[in-house]
Design a protein around this motif. Sequence first.
Motif, PDB file in Angstrom:
ATOM      1  N   ALA A  93      34.155  23.785  46.094  1.00  0.00           N
ATOM      2  CA  ALA A  93      35.369  24.152  45.363  1.00  0.00           C
ATOM      3  C   ALA A  93      35.857  22.984  44.510  1.00  0.00           C
ATOM      4  CB  ALA A  93      36.453  24.587  46.344  1.00  0.00           C
ATOM      5  N   ASN A 104      30.579  37.759  36.418  1.00  0.00           N
ATOM      6  CA  ASN A 104      31.129  36.546  36.995  1.00  0.00           C
ATOM      7  C   ASN A 104      32.575  36.695  37.431  1.00  0.00           C
ATOM      8  OD1 ASN A 104      29.591  33.909  36.891  1.00  0.00           O
ATOM      9  ND2 ASN A 104      28.975  34.885  34.981  1.00  0.00           N
ATOM     10  N   LEU A 105      33.217  37.737  36.894  1.00  0.00           N
ATOM     11  CA  LEU A 105      34.676  37.772  37.008  1.00  0.00           C
ATOM     12  C   LEU A 105      35.124  38.869  37.964  1.00  0.00           C
ATOM     13  CD1 LEU A 105      35.310  37.368  33.188  1.00  0.00           C
ATOM     14  CD2 LEU A 105      35.098  35.585  34.919  1.00  0.00           C
ATOM     15  N   LEU A 106      36.251  38.639  38.606  1.00  0.00           N
ATOM     16  CA  LEU A 106      36.808  39.649  39.494  1.00  0.00           C
ATOM     17  C   LEU A 106      37.517  40.697  38.647  1.00  0.00           C
ATOM     18  CD1 LEU A 106      38.241  37.512  42.432  1.00  0.00           C
ATOM     19  CD2 LEU A 106      36.034  38.645  42.212  1.00  0.00           C
ATOM     20  N   PHE A 108      39.673  42.880  39.175  1.00  0.00           N
ATOM     21  CA  PHE A 108      41.083  43.222  39.385  1.00  0.00           C
ATOM     22  C   PHE A 108      42.037  42.109  38.968  1.00  0.00           C
ATOM     23  CE2 PHE A 108      39.069  41.990  43.383  1.00  0.00           C
ATOM     24  CZ  PHE A 108      39.825  40.899  43.759  1.00  0.00           C
ATOM     25  N   LEU A 109      41.468  41.024  38.403  1.00  0.00           N
ATOM     26  CA  LEU A 109      42.324  39.952  37.913  1.00  0.00           C
ATOM     27  C   LEU A 109      42.210  39.888  36.392  1.00  0.00           C
ATOM     28  CD1 LEU A 109      41.581  37.071  40.461  1.00  0.00           C
ATOM     29  CD2 LEU A 109      43.423  38.745  40.510  1.00  0.00           C
ATOM     30  N   GLU A 113      43.949  34.788  35.100  1.00  0.00           N
ATOM     31  CA  GLU A 113      43.933  34.685  36.570  1.00  0.00           C
ATOM     32  C   GLU A 113      42.539  34.343  37.087  1.00  0.00           C
ATOM     33  OE1 GLU A 113      47.403  37.881  37.886  1.00  0.00           O
ATOM     34  OE2 GLU A 113      45.429  38.620  37.325  1.00  0.00           O
ATOM     35  N   LEU A 117      41.618  30.962  39.226  1.00  0.00           N
ATOM     36  CA  LEU A 117      41.144  31.161  40.590  1.00  0.00           C
ATOM     37  C   LEU A 117      40.431  29.909  41.112  1.00  0.00           C
ATOM     38  CD1 LEU A 117      41.348  33.520  42.501  1.00  0.00           C
ATOM     39  CD2 LEU A 117      39.114  34.307  41.740  1.00  0.00           C
ATOM     40  N   ALA A 118      39.713  29.211  40.204  1.00  0.00           N
ATOM     41  CA  ALA A 118      39.001  27.985  40.596  1.00  0.00           C
ATOM     42  C   ALA A 118      39.992  26.950  41.123  1.00  0.00           C
ATOM     43  CB  ALA A 118      38.214  27.431  39.411  1.00  0.00           C
ATOM     44  N   ARG A 120      42.895  27.654  42.408  1.00  0.00           N
ATOM     45  CA  ARG A 120      43.499  28.160  43.636  1.00  0.00           C
ATOM     46  C   ARG A 120      42.701  27.744  44.860  1.00  0.00           C
ATOM     47  NH1 ARG A 120      46.628  33.128  44.511  1.00  0.00           N
ATOM     48  NH2 ARG A 120      46.976  34.141  42.517  1.00  0.00           N
ATOM     49  N   PHE A 121      41.377  27.633  44.670  1.00  0.00           N
ATOM     50  CA  PHE A 121      40.538  27.267  45.814  1.00  0.00           C
ATOM     51  C   PHE A 121      40.436  25.763  45.970  1.00  0.00           C
ATOM     52  CE2 PHE A 121      39.073  31.644  45.683  1.00  0.00           C
ATOM     53  CZ  PHE A 121      38.927  31.923  47.035  1.00  0.00           C
ATOM     54  N   ARG A 173      36.149  28.980  33.604  1.00  0.00           N
ATOM     55  CA  ARG A 173      36.495  28.859  35.014  1.00  0.00           C
ATOM     56  C   ARG A 173      35.680  27.755  35.688  1.00  0.00           C
ATOM     57  NH1 ARG A 173      35.558  33.986  38.390  1.00  0.00           N
ATOM     58  NH2 ARG A 173      33.433  33.207  38.312  1.00  0.00           N
TER      59      ARG A 173
ATOM     60  N   ASN B  13      43.544  47.590  42.459  1.00  0.00           N
ATOM     61  CA  ASN B  13      42.402  47.966  41.627  1.00  0.00           C
ATOM     62  C   ASN B  13      41.705  49.237  42.117  1.00  0.00           C
ATOM     63  OD1 ASN B  13      39.162  47.042  40.904  1.00  0.00           O
ATOM     64  ND2 ASN B  13      40.706  47.160  39.326  1.00  0.00           N
ATOM     65  N   ILE B 322      31.157  35.852  44.234  1.00  0.00           N
ATOM     66  CA  ILE B 322      31.961  35.080  43.278  1.00  0.00           C
ATOM     67  C   ILE B 322      32.938  34.188  44.037  1.00  0.00           C
ATOM     68  CG2 ILE B 322      33.727  35.240  41.482  1.00  0.00           C
ATOM     69  CD1 ILE B 322      32.412  37.929  40.656  1.00  0.00           C
ATOM     70  N   LEU B 326      33.187  30.034  44.275  1.00  0.00           N
ATOM     71  CA  LEU B 326      34.410  29.297  43.957  1.00  0.00           C
ATOM     72  C   LEU B 326      34.865  28.425  45.121  1.00  0.00           C
ATOM     73  CD1 LEU B 326      36.405  32.041  42.057  1.00  0.00           C
ATOM     74  CD2 LEU B 326      35.530  29.894  41.132  1.00  0.00           C
ATOM     75  N   GLY B 327      34.190  28.537  46.254  1.00  0.00           N
ATOM     76  CA  GLY B 327      34.522  27.671  47.379  1.00  0.00           C
ATOM     77  C   GLY B 327      35.148  28.391  48.558  1.00  0.00           C
TER      78      GLY B 327
END
Lengths: 251, 419
Positions: A93, A104-106, A108-109, A113, A117-118, A120-121, A173, B13, B322, B326-327
Amino acid sequence: MNASLAAVLPFRETTVELRDLQFAWRGAAPLLDIENLSIARGERVFLQGASGSGKSTLLGLLAGVLLPQRGAVRVLGNRINDLRGAQRDRFRADHIGFVFQMFNLLPFLSVRENILLACRFSALRSQQVSERGTLAAEADRLLAALDLDPALIGAKAVGELSIGQQQRVAVARALIGAPELVIADEPTSALDADARAAFLGLLFAECQRAGTTLVFVSHDDSLAPRFDRRVALAEINRAALPVRSARAAGR
Amino acid sequence: MRLLPLALKSLRNRRFTVALTVFTLALSVCLLLGVERVRTQTRESFASTVSGTDLIVGARSGPVNLLLYAIFHIGDATNNVSWQSYKEIAALPDVAWSVPISLGDSHRGYRVVGTSADFFTHYRYGAKHTLSFAQGDAFSDLYDAVLGAEAARKLGYRLGDGIVVAHGTGRATIAEHKDKPFRVAGILQATGTPVDASVFVSLAAIEAIHADWQYGTRLPGAGVSADAARKLDLTPKTITAFLLGLKSRVATFGVQRAINEYEAEPLLAILPGVTLQQLWGLVGIAENALRLISALVVLVVLAGMLTALVTTLTERRREMAILRALGATPLTIFGLLLLEALLLAACGALAGIALLYLALAFTQRALLDGYGIAIALTPPTATELILIGGVLLAGLVAGLVPAALAYRNALADGLTIRT
Ligand SMILES: Nc1ncnc2c1ncn2[C@@H]1O[C@H](COP(=O)(O)OP(=O)(O)OP(=O)(O)O)[C@@H](O)[C@H]1O
Ligand SMILES: [Mg+2]
């Protein structure tokens, strides 16, 4: 070593070092057997290999998600295969940005966001950004640098973006908070030739700016000349099947 | 890493399937709480069918039996109580009031209760509620009748209507007292007790309609007209049972013993509260079966939620990879899925509570009128809160399954997604 010195004396420090590394998936024959591979700081490495040759697996080892059965994986001087699970995840992280081939991306964000996210972790990366400004501002700066209009797409849902745009958001990200190592697993394979060239240009520029080490995987050799170094997995992997090495050698 | 916003956004979602899951959960929670509420309210209103009466007295039989025929009008008395004994006991110094009850006749399926006008002042139910008249008043004429709320509503009677009492009860009515019709003088407010399904007349009226009867049949040729009956001595010789109110609670056991040891005839005095509890004990089995079934419904729905979560895991493997890149630790993934399950269960429980109150608000009236169950819109009780807690806990346990699967996937997949 400070940033200007690093620019003058590139590749002095090693970011990645593999030694006597052996890896096999559970119940399968040995897939990787690498005697030595070092990647210097700030270096841009093109890792080439046929489909199924173990490129993604190698990246998993570099990222500390997989553990080798033997040997050592050093990243930034840390033997990450000796760290405990949660510590490895924390290390990833903090120090590694990852870009996948696609999705690569979520979903629902929003775009912004997803980038944040990077942070956030990782408290470390979050802090690194906060020293110079707000998180949102840095996300927008990266978007702009990657040729995306933050005002236009920052709040958009990921699904509304083209594949090429999504891949650039993924790069943003991976780069936010300046991790030392960025790993990209065939990030351009879903792009056409023009988009691919543009993507590489933007990626390189941002890595250069932050002094980031880049390990870039592809089976498309035509991109290789733009990198500092090309590594053919078949040549360093002693576990590679003879057929594969022969084909790689024949190219 | 705070997981809550991530879990919430992920759920948003998938709002359609999530809404379905929450909705079915809400229905089951509503059922669970509804059964609990109806159960306790039924028990409460049952336990307070008779609340101001200290003793119920009848011929000697079993306590539950006496309660059943005297108050619930179920079954018949094996023996009567002589008027003489009634008068003597009513005159005991500790007795504050007494109300005689004479049963045996009916009107179109509703029991006719012969009693005194004191019944309407002394009978208490629930939290010491007195009977009150919706229309009209207690008996003033010999042939006046007072109807319980349900009897009046179901049979469509108004004040002043004429009714004819039949001899005998239930389907076994032998003959009707056609010659002595009654007039509806009063209609009582609903109480949720057997009073609602009763037709009250005076004891004297019971005597009057039986003036030309003996041993259960009409004496041939000895017709006594309604007006002629007014001139007879209408003091009853026997009654079925009577209610006693005492001057002080302390005297209850003394009076009870005195009645049970009464020399002139074998009598039984019971404490209504105690016997009501005994009677409820018999009904309790059905009650627990209901609870069990509604709890099972919740479990089935939670199993459905579990399935829904597990099926999403395949399509969400990419999402997990994913997060891992990201960790996120495998434990984070585990926590995320557990949190989602808990959120679903919590939303379901909350929606279920809302649904319950909505349903109660709409059916409150109908429950009271139709079944005599008085349900108040009170806040959740401790038992209900425990049930809700149980639902959340069960939701959490159900969430362990998808969470454990995702945890295992996270470890096995690495960053490559294999489907
Ligand atoms: N999670 C996994 N579990 C078990 N075996 C795996 C797993 N991931 C990959 N493999 C196996 O490891 C081998 C190498 O796979 P890998 O994905 O590393 O190849 P690759 O070089 O990245 O191929 P591609 O260019 O198609 O992405 C394959 O034989 C594959 O079946
Ligand atoms: Mg691959």
